[in-house]
Design an enzyme around this catalytic site. Structure first.
Site, PDB file in Angstrom:
ATOM      1  N   TYR A  58      -4.272 -18.587   8.864  1.00 19.59           N
ATOM      2  CA  TYR A  58      -5.154 -17.990   7.868  1.00 19.59           C
ATOM      3  C   TYR A  58      -6.477 -18.749   7.880  1.00 19.59           C
ATOM      4  O   TYR A  58      -6.558 -19.890   7.412  1.00 19.59           O
ATOM      5  CB  TYR A  58      -4.542 -18.063   6.472  1.00 19.59           C
ATOM      6  CG  TYR A  58      -3.308 -17.207   6.247  1.00 19.59           C
ATOM      7  CD1 TYR A  58      -2.933 -16.224   7.156  1.00 19.59           C
ATOM      8  CD2 TYR A  58      -2.521 -17.378   5.122  1.00 19.59           C
ATOM      9  CE1 TYR A  58      -1.801 -15.441   6.939  1.00 19.59           C
ATOM     10  CE2 TYR A  58      -1.398 -16.600   4.883  1.00 19.59           C
ATOM     11  CZ  TYR A  58      -1.042 -15.631   5.801  1.00 19.59           C
ATOM     12  OH  TYR A  58       0.075 -14.862   5.577  1.00 19.59           O
ATOM     13  N   LEU A 211       1.088  -5.099  -4.042  1.00 24.64           N
ATOM     14  CA  LEU A 211       0.055  -4.194  -4.556  1.00 24.64           C
ATOM     15  C   LEU A 211      -0.665  -3.488  -3.408  1.00 24.64           C
ATOM     16  O   LEU A 211      -1.751  -2.935  -3.589  1.00 24.64           O
ATOM     17  CB  LEU A 211      -0.953  -4.960  -5.417  1.00 24.64           C
ATOM     18  CG  LEU A 211      -0.378  -5.563  -6.705  1.00 24.64           C
ATOM     19  CD1 LEU A 211      -1.458  -6.322  -7.465  1.00 24.64           C
ATOM     20  CD2 LEU A 211       0.240  -4.484  -7.583  1.00 24.64           C
ATOM     21  N   ARG A 213      -2.284  -4.523  -0.822  1.00 31.00           N
ATOM     22  CA  ARG A 213      -3.612  -5.074  -0.570  1.00 31.00           C
ATOM     23  C   ARG A 213      -4.649  -4.559  -1.562  1.00 31.00           C
ATOM     24  O   ARG A 213      -5.794  -4.302  -1.206  1.00 31.00           O
ATOM     25  CB  ARG A 213      -4.027  -4.784   0.864  1.00 31.00           C
ATOM     26  CG  ARG A 213      -3.071  -5.424   1.871  1.00 31.00           C
ATOM     27  CD  ARG A 213      -3.314  -4.994   3.293  1.00 31.00           C
ATOM     28  NE  ARG A 213      -2.435  -5.712   4.190  1.00 31.00           N
ATOM     29  CZ  ARG A 213      -1.162  -5.379   4.434  1.00 31.00           C
ATOM     30  NH1 ARG A 213      -0.649  -4.322   3.843  1.00 31.00           N
ATOM     31  NH2 ARG A 213      -0.409  -6.088   5.253  1.00 31.00           N
ATOM     32  N   SER A 217      -3.382  -1.540  -7.180  1.00 29.38           N
ATOM     33  CA  SER A 217      -3.606  -2.500  -8.267  1.00 29.38           C
ATOM     34  C   SER A 217      -4.194  -1.837  -9.503  1.00 29.38           C
ATOM     35  O   SER A 217      -4.168  -2.408 -10.598  1.00 29.38           O
ATOM     36  CB  SER A 217      -4.557  -3.601  -7.805  1.00 29.38           C
ATOM     37  OG  SER A 217      -5.865  -3.065  -7.578  1.00 29.38           O
TER      38      SER A 217
END
Length: 336
Positions: A58, A211, A213, A217
């Site tokens: 990451y 969610l 991405r 949401s």
């Protein structure tokens, strides 16, 4: 708030019922504020969240160093409760490009050495290859992690984005605590073959993308401008007519959330929590505000009528668009 706990499989640690996925604090979802990211990790630990999930790739180690900073500056009691879940194996270039996966035993140990240093810890609690290396039998990769367990550098072995047969082969090699898989109201592909196997073998699931991405949401809008470095700018589910269709599903979910007096995100997370005590959702909150909203899902009680209404509003397979761009789909375990 007291966060309930769940146990990762029959061999893994006891963790908070919600974990914190930290990827978005470093990469793939646009710019993030480092100070706010550290503050969010601190707030999560203070609230009782114990599981921090990351990957050594990451932002090429940035996320591990970020977590390391947060742990180093957290109160000792909070630092000691933190459990690290680390994915390894993805190969990156200086330009940020992706070039496959490396699951060779020597590489496994090399990746682990760097992760321990960046995190500032003497062991990793759950260690897993991010995607199966097609050129290395999973038995060899898992066997190398098992050696790290014997040496005390890793506590528990995990898997990520693997199919049912790979899970069986890995579990026959060494005890597997957990499999990390994408699982959400609109991403339910694991239900038919994979969940039955993990439950048969006593392996838990840490669910990422709960969610989708940010898609479900309740905060994502069709006119939102995404930068070129934002994963969603290239994700099929966020494109054109696909996005318009998927957002209509969110509006159906919003109606149910309003009836219960909760947010869309809280309802979506609560749905994942309802799927079984062997599933631990990872929430990708990048700010304290979003973290607080996500934690509120723990107070949402869904009865049979609620679950039926959610299923009717957002049936399985109702979303359109693959969950990854085609080039990334090609790297998934062929069984998935």
């Amino acid at each position: 708030m007291t966060i309930p706990t769940r146990t990762l499989g029959t061999t893994g640690p006891q963790v908070s019922a919600l974990g914190l996925g930290c990827m978005g604090m470093s990469a793939l979802y646009g710019d993030a504020d480092r100070a706010e990211s550290v503050a969010t990790i601190h707030a999560a630990l203070e609230a009782g969240v114990t599981l921090l999930d990351t990957g050594d790739f990451y932002a090429m180690g940035h996320n591990e160093m970020l977590i390391g900073e947060a742990l180093r500056t957290a109160p000792a009691a909070r630092r000691e409760q933190a459990l690290t879940s680390v994915k390894f194996g993805a190969l990156r270039g200086p330009d940020g490009g992706w070039s496959g996966y490396d699951g060779r035993p020597a590489a496994v140990k090399n990746f682990a050495a760097y992760s321990l240093q960046r995190l500032g810890v003497d062991h990793i609690d759950v260690y897993r290859i991010a995607r199966v290396d097609p050129d290395v039998p999973i038995e060899e990769t898992v066997g190398a992690i098992a050696e790290l367990v014997e040496q005390g550098y890793v506590r528990h072995i995990g898997l990520s984005e693997v199919g049912a047969d790979t899970i069986r082969r890995a579990a026959a090699t060494a005890p597997i605590a957990d499999v990390q898989l994408e699982y959400a109201l609109i991403t339910r592909g694991i239900e038919d073959r994979i969940l039955p196997v993990t439950r048969e073998l006593g392996i838990s699931v840490t669910a990422y993308g709960v969610l989708s991405r940010g898609l479900i949401s309740g905060h994502f809008t069709s006119d939102r401008q995404l930068g070129a470095s934002d994963f969603r700018a290239h994700s099929p589910r966020f494109q054109g007519e696909n996005l318009q269709h998927n957002l209509t599903l969110v509006e159906q979910l919003r109606k149910l959330a309003e009836q219960k007096g909760v947010s869309v995100a809280q309802l979506a997370i609560a749905w994942v929590l309802s799927r079984g005590d062997d599933i631990v959702p990872l929430v990708g909150a990048r700010t304290r505000e979003r973290l607080a909203e996500s934690l509120g899902a723990l107070d949402v009680v869904l009865d049979a009528a609620d679950l039926a209404a959610i299923e009717a509003a957002v049936p399985a397979d109702s979303a359109v668009g693959d969950r990854y761009p085609s080039a990334m789909m090609a790297h998934l375990d062929s069984e998935r």
